[in-house]
Each structure stands twice: as C-alpha cells, then as structure tokens.
Design a protein around this motif. Structure first.
Motif, short mmCIF file in Angstrom:
data_model
loop_
_atom_site.label_atom_id
_atom_site.label_comp_id
_atom_site.label_asym_id
_atom_site.label_seq_id
_atom_site.Cartn_x
_atom_site.Cartn_y
_atom_site.Cartn_z
N TYR A 55 23.01 -22.54 -22.62
CA TYR A 55 22.84 -23.05 -21.25
C TYR A 55 23.84 -22.43 -20.28
N LEU B 175 20.41 -27.34 -18.35
CA LEU B 175 20.16 -28.57 -19.08
C LEU B 175 19.92 -29.70 -18.08
N ARG C 118 25.16 -34.23 -24.50
CA ARG C 118 25.48 -33.00 -23.77
C ARG C 118 26.48 -32.16 -24.57
N GLY D 86 24.58 -27.44 -16.56
CA GLY D 86 23.75 -28.63 -16.71
C GLY D 86 24.12 -29.65 -15.65
N LEU E 261 24.36 -30.53 -27.45
CA LEU E 261 23.41 -29.51 -27.02
C LEU E 261 24.12 -28.27 -26.47
N THR E 262 25.17 -28.48 -25.68
CA THR E 262 25.89 -27.31 -25.16
C THR E 262 26.74 -26.67 -26.24
N ALA F 34 20.40 -37.81 -22.33
CA ALA F 34 21.45 -36.78 -22.35
C ALA F 34 22.76 -37.37 -21.84
N THR G 40 30.51 -25.37 -21.10
CA THR G 40 29.35 -25.32 -20.20
C THR G 40 29.62 -26.16 -18.95
N ALA H 196 14.60 -29.81 -24.89
CA ALA H 196 15.90 -29.42 -25.44
C ALA H 196 16.34 -30.37 -26.54
N ALA I 145 17.04 -23.24 -26.21
CA ALA I 145 17.66 -22.32 -25.24
C ALA I 145 18.03 -21.00 -25.92
#
Length: 319
Positions: free
Chosen positions: A27, A6, A18, A30, A21-22, A13, A64, A227, A234
């Motif tokens: 991922y 990432l 973050r 990142g 998304l994670t 982000a 992550t 993303a 991902a």
C-alpha cells in the motif's frame, strides 16, 4: 505503477487490522476509520484513539502513511476539529461523504450529504482553510443517495472547495454493498473534474483491478473488503509472487495475539470469525477453520484450536 490505497472500513480496518495489512505490504497509503464530528471540538485523545498511528509519525509500524478521516455535516465544527487534528501532523486529512450506515445517515453524516453539493463545498472549504501546506486534503464520496444524478455536481463542489484528490466509491447509498459497482459512472465523474480521482468498489482480485482501471479511467485504486478477503491482493497487483494459506498463517497468529491483548475474552472470538468470514472467499482452509470455530465462544478454547491448526499464539513476522 498504479497507487494502491487501503480504504477506511468502519468496524473492519481498525488499528490492529491496519497493522497487519500494511505489514503484509503493497500500500502507498491508507485512511483510518472515521472520526465522528458533531457539535463540539473533540479532545486530542479521540484522534489518538482512532488513529494511534499519529503517535508514530502518522505511520503504521510497517511505515505506511495513514490519513485521518473526519465525518460531519457542520462546516464550523468540521473546521474546528481539523484545526485540532493537524496539530498531530497527520499524513493527510480525508472527509467522509460516503458512509452508507443507517445510523450515520439518520444523523446527517456521510452519504446523507450527497443531495447538497453546496454543503459539500462549504465543508471542504472550511476544512481546507485550517490545513497547512504539506498536509494533503482528500474526500471520499459515493455516486449519490438513491441515484447518480448529482454525482458530477458533488464532485465539482468538492473540487471547488479545495480537495486535492477525490476517492469515488462506485455505488449509491441505496446500493449499499450489493454488486456490481458502477465503475463506468466513476469515469463520468473523473472526466468532469481536474483533480485526480481514485476508484473504489468491488475489487476482489487482480482481474477486478484491471477492469476497474479500464472502466473508470482512473490510474489509482482503493482496496476495501477485497484487502481483507485476500491480504496479499495489493502485492499480487504489483506482480509479486506471494503464497496462500501457509503464508497467511503467521499473520493470523499476529492478529489473534493482538486481539487477545486488546479485546475482552468474551468478544475476542468474534473479531477473528469476522475476518475468517471474508478470508473464506478465497481460502478453503479459512472456511474449514471458520466452521470449526463458529460454535466456540471461549477465547481459551480458540487458543487451543488455533494451535492445533498450526496457528500458535506467537509467530515471527513473515517477509
């Protein structure tokens, strides 16, 4: 399987994004937004504010790993800040040689240094000397300022300074974010150095992922704005069957709840609209919601409209 990383995206982000998304997943690791280094050693609170994951073993709530990125032009102060940063045991340290933002460029940061390969080497070497074994050091660069003539020289300087991996965004500073990205030029850099290269730039779909790997010769890919436009990208790349808008709605709710907790009401709507502007690239429902919310400023009014759209203030995390 290709590693998926990432990207650090200033203003996009942040820790909340973050986390989302994670949380959705896919991922390997990142990089957080950059920590700007000038002529001082920054206080601990600056690193913790930029990368609150440091308080959680340098991992997002989903687990992550997040590396911390430093941006600056003075080897001495970059080293001093790296020395302080590593006391927090980051998952890794990254050096920013790619940011094209005009303000950063004017203050001799990011991509502004791509005309000075020796300085790149000196910065990387100074930071490397402060990082203990077990904490990886990477760097992220663009292909150049106005052209690509020094791309290989810059990459070789970064390698010689002690970076373990190099992330290459396939554009120059002058290119900004205009498509297309020059993936074949990443291959030229990759072939000239011995450390692994991670390809970055203009990956919006699974097909883009296949093509950037083919044209760059890189096994591993960093995902940036793509993303945010497709938060399941991902996982799609990994071959998982994932949903569309219905699967995304719980995460929009989580994001909005986080914004409401962290941001003043007068600014909250802007954060949501910013994400919807990217989501509408793939999701017609995001376009419709964006147009509905666009003239609305009051956070309380946005609360009501989201609830009507099936995005309540709180929903459990989706699997």
């Amino acid at each position: 399987m290709s590693r998926l990383i990432l990207a650090p995206m200033e203003g996009l982000a942040d820790p909340l994004m973050r986390e989302v998304l994670t949380g959705i997943g896919g991922y390997d690791w990142g990089i957080c937004e950059f920590v700007r280094v000038t002529e001082s050693v920054l206080p601990n609170r600056t690193f913790l504010r930029t990368c609150p994951e440091l308080k959680n073993g340098s991992r997002t709530p989903a687990g992550t790993p997040m590396r911390v990125q430093l941006l600056g032009s003075d080897p001495h102060f970059m080293a001093g800040n790296a020395r302080r940063l590593v006391k927090h045991r980051p998952a890794g340290v990254d050096i920013n040689f790619g940011c094209p933002a005009p303000t950063v460029f004017r203050h001799r940061g990011g991509s502004a240094l791509l005309g000075e390969p020796q300085l790149l080497h000196d910065i990387v070497a100074a930071v490397r000397a402060e990082i203990p074994a077990g904490i990886p050091l990477t760097a992220k660069m663009r292909l150049g300022i106005d052209d690509v003539c020094l791309a290989v020289d810059c990459a070789q300087a970064i390698e010689a300074g002690g970076a373990e991996e190099l992330i290459v965004h396939g554009r120059t500073k002058a290119d900004g974010y205009r498509p297309p990205a020059r993936w074949a030029q990443i291959d030229r850099v990759r072939a000239a150095i011995d450390i692994p290269v991670i390809a970055n730039g203009e990956v919006w779909t699974v097909d883009d992922w296949h093509r950037i790997r083919a044209e760059s010769g890189c096994a591993d890919v960093m995902l940036g704005r793509g993303a945010l436009a497709d938060p399941f990208l991902a996982r799609r790349i990994r071959g998982e069957a994932v949903g569309g808008w219905d699967a995304l709605r719980p995460w929009l709710a989580i994001f909005w709840c986080g914004v409401r907790e962290r941001v003043l009401p007068v600014h909250a709507g802007g954060r949501l609209k910013q994400w919807l502007m990217l989501l509408r690239r793939h999701e017609p429902q995001a376009e419709a919601l964006y147009q509905q919310l666009r003239p609305v400023k009051a956070a309380e009014d946005i609360d009501r409209l989201l609830l009507a759209a099936g995005i309540p203030g709180e929903l459990p995390l989706a699997a």
